[in-house]
Every structure is written in C-alpha cells, then in structure tokens.
Enzyme design. Structure first.
Site, PDB file in Angstrom:
ATOM      1  N   GLY A  53     -20.206   6.307 -63.617  1.00 39.23           N
ATOM      2  CA  GLY A  53     -19.380   6.646 -62.709  1.00 39.23           C
ATOM      3  C   GLY A  53     -19.914   7.710 -61.477  1.00 39.23           C
ATOM      4  CB  CYS A  54     -18.565   9.903 -59.068  1.00 41.43           C
ATOM      5  SG  CYS A  54     -18.952  10.828 -57.633  1.00 41.43           S
ATOM      6  CG  PHE A  55     -24.481  10.392 -57.792  1.00 40.05           C
ATOM      7  CD1 PHE A  55     -23.360  10.821 -56.965  1.00 40.05           C
ATOM      8  CD2 PHE A  55     -25.528   9.564 -57.456  1.00 40.05           C
ATOM      9  CE1 PHE A  55     -23.550  10.365 -55.645  1.00 40.05           C
ATOM     10  CE2 PHE A  55     -25.781   9.237 -56.041  1.00 40.05           C
ATOM     11  CZ  PHE A  55     -24.862   9.615 -55.229  1.00 40.05           C
TER      12      PHE A  55
END
Length: 222
Positions: A53-55
């Site tokens: 997902g979002c880093f």
C-alpha cells in the site's frame, strides 16, 4: 454529512488518487521467473524490500521496529527506468510503492520482517491497502535468495490456511529499487497534521504496534 466530507478529504490527501490501470497493463511487471539480485550488506546491516500500500504508512511501520536502522520509500516491481510518483500512479510503469528496509539481522530476522509485513496489513486485499487502490498499491514481498523465498512462501501458505482465504501478496525476485522523491521520505514524521496521516497512517501504525509490542523501539512507540 460530516463523515462523508471527512472520507472525501482523506481520499484527496492520500498517497495519490486511484489508478485507472486495466489488468492488461499488468503484463510487463517483474517476472517471477527472473533470477533474484542479492544486495550486499552494509556495515553488518542487510536490506529487505516490501510493498504494502502507501509507502508513507509502511515506512513508519518498519522504522518503529527495534533493529531497523533506516527505511527508504521508493518504487519496485515494474518495467520502466527512473519511475516518478506521477508516472507510477498511472499504473502503466508496473511499479508498486515500496520500501527499502536496512536492518540488523542480529536483532531482527528477515523472518520477523515478513511476520511484520503480514501483520501490518489486510493480507487479502488485492491491488491496495485501505483507501489506496490500484496496482501501484499492490502487495509484494521481494526475495533476494532461495532461503528468503522459502520463508515467505511457508508463511504465506500458513496464513492462507489460517484465514481460509487467498493471500494477495505477490512473491517476486528482487531486481531494482528506485528511491522516491525527497518529500516522500519520513512523510509521516514531517506531516503529522495531514488528514491522511491522521486518519489512515497513524491508526495503521498503532494497530501494528499493538500486535507486536515486543518488537517496537521504546522511543518510537505511540
């Protein structure tokens, strides 16, 4: 109405808008048949690579782990050179938002890092985590040798059986990690008031820390 407005703000403030990529665009990503590239240790520290997902979220999670020296946000798993935030978010480069974890294997093992990976996400969500959806947010665990691959596959199979559901994470040979733009590094720490950080990233971090209290750096606990 206030709830709907909050959701809208979170989506606008998220890692990026959702990808418009079609499944057919996914064919040129890193192949499972390629030979993995082993990254040389650095002063006794080793490297590991994960996409979940979002880093912004994943970087904060691994940076809170005892034995982890540094985490860098970037891109991996695609077929283009020098991907950017904008290009990767089109879904056409094949890259996923990923992190590079520099860790001390004498303190935290690769096996534990994989446990952290599965324990800090929704392992059955395909092409995304939470509100972030698209192939650039897909779950991938990269291995650098056969020993790592075996560890990952055993844990993935065990979790599959435990949940009685298909685990979304791809298991791919590591090829290349591209460092993301400077403003993405330590994003959660530098932007604590961001709506996405407040409503998605920090809750995800706290949920993870409650599962693995014994692995958390005392100075990083929330």
């Amino acid at each position: 109405m206030k709830f709907l407005s909050l959701i809208f703000i979170i989506i606008l403030s998220a890692c990026k808008g959702n990808s418009q990529q079609k499944e057919s665009d996914h064919q040129h990503t890193t192949s499972a048949n390629q030979n993995p590239i082993q990254v040389a240790p650095q002063d006794g520290y080793e490297f590991a690579y994960f996409a979940s997902g979002c880093f912004w979220c994943v970087e904060a999670i691994y940076e809170s782990v005892h034995g982890v020296k540094e985490v860098v946000s970037g891109y991996a798993g695609g077929h283009t050179k020098n991907p950017t935030y904008e290009s990767s978010n089109t879904g056409r480069t094949g890259h996923a938002e990923a992190v590079e974890v520099l860790y001390d294997p004498n303190i935290v093992s690769f096996s534990s890092l994989v446990d952290i990976y599965f324990g800090s996400q929704n392992p059955t969500q395909i092409n995304g985590q939470g509100p972030d959806r698209g192939s650039q947010y897909r779950s991938i665990i990269f291995y650098q040798n056969e020993a790592q691959k075996e560890i990952i596959l055993k844990k993935k199979t065990k979790l599959d059986q435990k949940l009685n559901a298909k685990i979304a994470a791809e298991v791919l040979p590591f090829q290349k990690f591209w460092i993301a733009e400077a403003y993405h590094q330590d994003y959660e720490k530098r932007n604590p008031s961001n709506p996405y950080i407040q409503n998605v990233s920090i809750p995800r971090l706290k949920k993870f820390q409650s599962k693995f209290p014994e692995l958390i750096k005392k100075s990083n606990s929330h």
